[in-house]
Design a protein around this motif. Structure first.
Motif, PDB file in Angstrom:
ATOM      1  N   CYS A  37       1.146  -0.905  -0.158  1.00 60.33           N
ATOM      2  CA  CYS A  37       0.149   0.322  -0.088  1.00 60.33           C
ATOM      3  C   CYS A  37       1.069   1.378   0.612  1.00 60.33           C
ATOM      4  O   CYS A  37       1.892   1.704   0.432  1.00 60.33           O
ATOM      5  N   HIS A  97       0.052   3.815   1.352  1.00 63.42           N
ATOM      6  CA  HIS A  97       0.130   5.511   2.562  1.00 63.42           C
ATOM      7  C   HIS A  97       0.717   4.522   3.080  1.00 63.42           C
ATOM      8  O   HIS A  97       1.221   5.515   3.820  1.00 63.42           O
ATOM      9  N   GLN A  98       0.595   3.555   3.614  1.00 66.85           N
ATOM     10  CA  GLN A  98       1.393   3.097   5.084  1.00 66.85           C
ATOM     11  C   GLN A  98       2.570   2.273   5.130  1.00 66.85           C
ATOM     12  O   GLN A  98       3.348   1.568   5.819  1.00 66.85           O
ATOM     13  N   CYS A 125       1.633  -1.129   4.356  1.00 67.97           N
ATOM     14  CA  CYS A 125       1.012  -2.400   4.462  1.00 67.97           C
ATOM     15  C   CYS A 125       0.437  -3.172   3.576  1.00 67.97           C
ATOM     16  O   CYS A 125       1.046  -2.732   2.133  1.00 67.97           O
ATOM     17  N   CYS A 180      -2.938  -1.918   9.791  1.00 70.97           N
ATOM     18  CA  CYS A 180      -2.919  -0.361  10.071  1.00 70.97           C
ATOM     19  C   CYS A 180      -4.054   0.749   9.842  1.00 70.97           C
ATOM     20  O   CYS A 180      -4.781   1.395  10.472  1.00 70.97           O
ATOM     21  N   HIS A 228      -6.759   1.656   7.642  1.00 67.96           N
ATOM     22  CA  HIS A 228      -7.322   2.785   6.507  1.00 67.96           C
ATOM     23  C   HIS A 228      -7.780   2.722   5.557  1.00 67.96           C
ATOM     24  O   HIS A 228      -8.488   3.816   5.964  1.00 67.96           O
ATOM     25  N   SER A 246      -7.655   1.674   2.289  1.00 65.38           N
ATOM     26  CA  SER A 246      -7.196   2.585   0.674  1.00 65.38           C
ATOM     27  C   SER A 246      -7.886   1.212   0.252  1.00 65.38           C
ATOM     28  O   SER A 246      -7.735   0.024   0.221  1.00 65.38           O
ATOM     29  N   PRO A 280      -6.947   6.961   2.415  1.00 63.60           N
ATOM     30  CA  PRO A 280      -6.461   8.059   1.739  1.00 63.60           C
ATOM     31  C   PRO A 280      -5.161   8.264   1.562  1.00 63.60           C
ATOM     32  O   PRO A 280      -4.553   8.534   1.219  1.00 63.60           O
TER      33      PRO A 280
END
Length: 70
Positions: free
Chosen positions: A11, A13-14, A16, A34, A36, A38, A50
């Motif tokens: 991912c 974003h973070q 993951c 995590c 979030h 996405s 995000p």
């Protein structure tokens, strides 16, 4: 070859692992710890954040019955 996509499972974003494909929505989802959430299209573009960057794409070739990811 046009019927296949090879995408990173990380991912944007973070970091993951993106591991879920929702066949009803046609989206790849990040449901890792995590949390979030996405979502990406089958082509790797961000559908909902995000995350703001697409998944990395890899080049594929098909020769007979062999699909190669580069």
């Amino acid at each position: 070859a046009a019927a296949f996509s090879a995408l990173s499972s990380t991912c944007t974003h973070q970091g993951c692992t993106v591991a879920t494909y929702d066949s009803s929505s046609g989206l790849i989802e990040c449901n890792a710890p995590c949390g979030h959430g996405s979502r990406y299209t089958a082509g790797g573009a961000v559908a909902t954040g995000p995350a703001t960057a697409a998944l990395a794409k890899y080049t594929i070739t098909v020769s007979g019955n062999t699909l190669t990811v580069k």
